[in-house]
Write a protein that holds these residues in place. Structure first.
Motif: not given
Length: 211
Positions: A84-94, A145-151
């Motif tokens: 779930f952490t890998a998926a969240a990172r990939a979704l946020s960035d991708g 919550r902590t991702a540095a994106t505008a998603l």
């Protein structure tokens, strides 16, 4: 009419989301690990594709040209906190790389806070067999919550749990965590698509139950 990409389209929540999106006239890209197992999802308005939700490049490539994304993913063969952490990172960035502004992610009531601020999974009597899976979901949400994106992300979960025997009522309401609350997959999908079509909640976690 929008173009919506649905990761985890082969599961119960994902299938319901595909059906609700089509009912509203949207075009759907249904992402699964093994398309050969889900040929019944193919049809007018649906493009069935293989994809790895934990790979940033795969998410970006598949999501380009879409207006919103829904994630209803699960991998029973992986450690929940890792998956779930890998998926969240990939979704946020991708999704950010692909220019997709909105993500609706299916969550768990176990990670919602009770009236005193304690996550349901940390309350006395919570079934320990679900604890690891629940912590995995919580870790994934923490990444968003902590991702540095505008998603513009939103986690939506049943306020309690799914009732797979219930049929579509066409009604639901948002709710705080309530272990006794139930909602059908079809009504849950209405909540997901409402948040795609007319976003009302942003960068938070909400619960829904049958009205």
């Amino acid at each position: 009419m929008s173009r919506i990409i649905i990761f985890g389209a082969g599961g119960r929540a994902g299938r319901a989301a595909v059906g609700e999106a089509l009912r509203r006239g949207h075009h759907v890209t249904a992402v699964v690990r093994e398309p050969a197992k889900y040929r019944e999802l193919e049809g007018p308005g649906v493009r069935l594709v293989a994809g790895d939700v934990t790979e940033v490049g795969a998410v970006a490539d598949l999501a380009t040209g879409h207006d919103a994304a829904i994630s209803a993913v699960h991998d029973g063969g992986a450690l929940p906190d890792v998956f779930f952490t890998a998926a969240a990172r990939a979704l946020s960035d991708g999704l950010t790389r692909a220019g997709v502004p909105r993500l609706i992610s299916v969550g768990l009531s176990a990670t919602m806070e009770t009236a005193d601020g304690t996550p349901l999974m940390d309350t006395p009597g919570f079934p320990q067999e679900y604890r690891l899976f629940s912590h995995g979901h919580a870790a994934g949400t923490a990444v968003l919550r902590t991702a540095a994106t505008a998603l513009d992300w939103l986690v939506v979960s049943p306020a309690g749990d799914f009732d797979h025997e219930r049929t579509r009522s066409g009604r639901y309401t948002t709710a705080t965590v309530d272990a006794a609350a139930r909602i059908s997959c079809s009504d849950f999908a209405i909540a997901l698509l409402d948040e795609v079509d007319a976003p009302g909640h942003h960068r938070t976690h909400i619960g829904v139950k049958e009205a």
